[in-house]
Design a protein around this motif. Structure first.
Motif, PDB file in Angstrom:
ATOM      1  N   UNK A  13       0.974  37.596  84.554  1.00  0.00           N
ATOM      2  CA  UNK A  13       1.250  39.021  84.419  1.00  0.00           C
ATOM      3  C   UNK A  13       0.351  39.626  83.371  1.00  0.00           C
ATOM      4  N   UNK A  14       0.306  40.946  83.356  1.00  0.00           N
ATOM      5  CA  UNK A  14      -0.587  41.635  82.431  1.00  0.00           C
ATOM      6  C   UNK A  14       0.175  42.674  81.621  1.00  0.00           C
ATOM      7  N   UNK A  17      -3.144  46.924  80.426  1.00  0.00           N
ATOM      8  CA  UNK A  17      -4.248  47.267  81.328  1.00  0.00           C
ATOM      9  C   UNK A  17      -4.050  48.662  81.894  1.00  0.00           C
ATOM     10  N   UNK A  18      -5.137  49.392  82.021  1.00  0.00           N
ATOM     11  CA  UNK A  18      -5.131  50.726  82.611  1.00  0.00           C
ATOM     12  C   UNK A  18      -5.808  50.622  83.973  1.00  0.00           C
ATOM     13  N   UNK A  19      -4.992  50.587  85.039  1.00  0.00           N
ATOM     14  CA  UNK A  19      -5.534  50.339  86.372  1.00  0.00           C
ATOM     15  C   UNK A  19      -6.296  51.543  86.900  1.00  0.00           C
ATOM     16  N   UNK A  20      -5.932  52.728  86.448  1.00  0.00           N
ATOM     17  CA  UNK A  20      -6.620  53.925  86.927  1.00  0.00           C
ATOM     18  C   UNK A  20      -8.067  53.941  86.452  1.00  0.00           C
ATOM     19  N   UNK A  21      -8.270  53.499  85.245  1.00  0.00           N
ATOM     20  CA  UNK A  21      -9.609  53.559  84.659  1.00  0.00           C
ATOM     21  C   UNK A  21     -10.331  52.214  84.677  1.00  0.00           C
ATOM     22  N   UNK A  22      -9.661  51.160  85.140  1.00  0.00           N
ATOM     23  CA  UNK A  22     -10.206  49.804  85.034  1.00  0.00           C
ATOM     24  C   UNK A  22     -10.575  49.535  83.578  1.00  0.00           C
ATOM     25  N   UNK A  23      -9.595  49.604  82.733  1.00  0.00           N
ATOM     26  CA  UNK A  23      -9.840  49.480  81.298  1.00  0.00           C
ATOM     27  C   UNK A  23      -8.589  48.963  80.620  1.00  0.00           C
ATOM     28  N   UNK A  24      -8.721  48.730  79.327  1.00  0.00           N
ATOM     29  CA  UNK A  24      -7.572  48.338  78.536  1.00  0.00           C
ATOM     30  C   UNK A  24      -7.010  49.512  77.767  1.00  0.00           C
ATOM     31  N   UNK A  59     -12.490  44.845  74.628  1.00  0.00           N
ATOM     32  CA  UNK A  59     -13.697  45.476  75.140  1.00  0.00           C
ATOM     33  C   UNK A  59     -14.114  46.566  74.165  1.00  0.00           C
ATOM     34  N   UNK A 126      -6.340  44.111  76.197  1.00  0.00           N
ATOM     35  CA  UNK A 126      -5.429  43.751  77.282  1.00  0.00           C
ATOM     36  C   UNK A 126      -4.938  42.339  77.006  1.00  0.00           C
ATOM     37  N   UNK A 128      -3.193  39.021  79.204  1.00  0.00           N
ATOM     38  CA  UNK A 128      -2.711  38.399  80.432  1.00  0.00           C
ATOM     39  C   UNK A 128      -1.970  37.133  80.046  1.00  0.00           C
TER      40      UNK A 128
END
Lengths: 272, 276
Positions: A13-14, A17-24, A59, A126, A128
């Protein structure tokens, strides 16, 4: 019916993470320059299962030299992983830290960061987490301490200069004294000097009193990546079994004797 | 007197590192996509080990011309001369398209007996280049060994030295699942490598999230969500080796991957290295 359930596999699991931006999730360097905030800020919730392995991804796109603490629990949160170091030069720089450290299900994560410029954005972070299923690492720890990290008046690791003679190990430099029993160690080298050169290094991690060091981890390789012109790599986790009070030291060799290219910062992270 | 002996700690040694500071014995390719000859890393390991890291380093590899890519595969073999057997097949290494160093480090906790002779060989999509190979080997003190005995690499095409391409979708949505492989051994842990496909000098830097899934085509379930990789312009990925992550996959499990990117569609290969 198979006698093999996918649920018996390790769960993953994570958080953060920001899935909309592909970022942390970005954290700012708070308080004064090279100084952490007095308390941690709430970040996110961990998944609803217990885990024994955690991959921290940081990052960094600006402001090289950041140290991040990650905590959990209820306020005031206690720090689980301290002083995750990230550097960068010309481009975003991704750094992964893999620690066999346990997190209970559903815990709240907290964090804080220090960097070279007050209030500027530090790294996106992020995490995981993985439940073991069948084990990759034999046991899990509960806390990760840093050694060799400089937090006062600077934000960096312990500088080691391998000297002007190429391919010869430097003198040992102390990283710290273990404050708790260590069961894993990660060892990292860092540089954001931005020199257009291509040196490569071998790092020894040693234990023992000054003048009587014994090599624990020999010749870990590190390299300088030309295009992003940054050294940032962390080896490990290596299983160890070191008691409290063990002195950690490091020494370095480089295939270049060029000043301004050969020096690196070193840091170690010990899981207890 | 302490009841703790330093001798109880894990013991480590390195091989392939004696001659050069960049961390590795020189292992040379032959012609394009052909395995090269063997380079000896050690004549005999000094004690039984159950911890193993393989470090692949492209230091000194300089390819001229923007748009050139160079993928290499490195095998680790065990055994006496003329009787070597592959114990670690086809570890991916992406070399620089310009002057640059790229370090890939793989944790593969195999058990290797004392006295084992270890060698390495490589092939590449460019041919007649070199990789520097070193290993860190250790014995695990108080804790039990991993018990892994086999390494299987999925999504490698030896005929091209490359993986199958997986193109990410853009912001906010994952691309299509692409098969990475079908397990040929019980897989108890695995590593994930994103292999840069950056044969374009104009490729933008991007952040990438990849899901690793299992199950038949059209019915994939996510095993590990959103592993984060990056590309930096034309010169590829940072820290592209992740894991080992826990798993418990029987023989015949289909593994697939899909991705999303922060900068539109980004090509690249996902390689899964299973531990059995």
């Amino acid at each position: 019916m198979s006698d093999w359930s996918f649920e018996e596999s390790g769960k993953a699991g994570t958080a953060l993470s920001n899935y909309t931006l592909t970022a942390g999730t970005a954290m700012r360097a708070l308080a004064a320059t090279h100084t952490k905030a007095g308390s941690l800020s709430r970040l996110d919730m961990l998944p609803d299962f217990g885990s024994e392995l955690a991959l921290f991804t940081l990052n960094l796109s600006a402001q090289s030299g950041n140290l991040m603490d990650i905590g959990m629990g209820t306020m005031p949160a206690h720090i689980i992983v301290e002083n995750l170091l990230t550097v960068q030069f010309a481009s975003s720089s991704l750094q992964n830290y893999l620690f066999p450290v346990a997190f209970p299900a559903g815990q709240t994560l907290y964090g804080r960061n220090q960097g070279p410029t007050q209030g500027n954005l530090g790294p996106e972070v992020e995490v995981r987490v993985f439940s073991r299923g069948l084990a990759s690492f034999p046991i899990a720890g509960s806390i990760v301490r840093s050694y060799g990290v400089v937090t006062s008046a600077a934000t960096r690791g312990t500088a080691i200069d391998p000297g002007a003679v190429a391919n010869v190990k430097s003198a040992w430099v102390q990283l710290g004294i273990l404050t708790e029993r260590g069961i894993y160690i990660n060892a990292g080298c860092y540089s954001s000097a931005g020199v257009a050169d291509q040196p490569a290094w071998l790092l020894d991690i040693g234990i023992g009193p000054a003048g009587s060091e014994v090599v624990l981890l020999p010749n870990l390789p590190f390299s300088y990546q030309f295009n992003d012109r940054v050294v940032q790599h962390v080896h490990g986790p290596f299983p160890i079994n070191l008691p409290t009070g063990t002195r950690l030291a490091a020494r370095l060799q480089c295939d270049s004797g060029k000043a301004g290219s050969r020096e690196l910062d070193i840091a170690a992270f010990v899981t207890s | 007197m302490s009841n703790w002996s330093l001798a109880d700690s894990s013991r480590y040694f390195s091989i392939g590192t004696a001659d050069y500071s960049s961390g590795g014995s020189v292992v040379a390719d032959r012609a394009v996509n052909v395995k090269g000859s063997l380079t000896e890393l050690t004549a005999a390991t000094p004690f039984d080990t159950d911890l193993c890291w393989v470090h692949l380093h492209s230091h000194g590899t300089i390819l001229s011309g923007s748009g050139t890519y160079n993928f290499a595969l490195v095998d680790i073999l065990a055994g006496p001369q003329n009787s070597e057997q592959v114990i670690i097949p086809n570890l991916p290494q992406r070399r620089g398209i310009q002057a640059g160093n790229i370090l890939h480090s793989y944790y593969l906790p195999l058990s290797i007996s004392q006295g084992t002779r270890l060698t390495a060989r490589s092939q590449s999509s460019f041919g007649n280049q070199t990789t520097r190979v070193s290993m860190t080997l250790g014995a695990n003190g108080l804790a039990p060994g991993s018990g892994y005995t086999k390494v299987v690499t999925y999504n490698i095409n030896e005929a091209t030295s490359r993986p199958t391409n997986i193109v990410t979708a853009g912001l906010g949505s994952k691309g299509a699942w692409v098969q990475v492989g079908v397990t040929t051994s019980v897989t108890r842990a695995f590593l994930v490598v994103r292999w840069g496909w950056n044969n374009s000098s104009t490729l933008a830097s991007a952040d990438l999230f990849y899901d690793i899934g299992i199950g038949p085509s059209g019915s994939e379930r996510i095993l590990i969500p959103d592993l984060h990789h990056t590309t930096i312009g034309a010169n590829g990925a940072c820290n592209p080796v992740l894991g080992p992550f826990p798993a418990n996959l029987p023989v015949g499990t289909r593994i697939a991957a899909r991705g999303q990117g922060s900068s539109g569609t980004v090509p690249g290969g996902i390689v899964v290295i299973g531990l059995a």
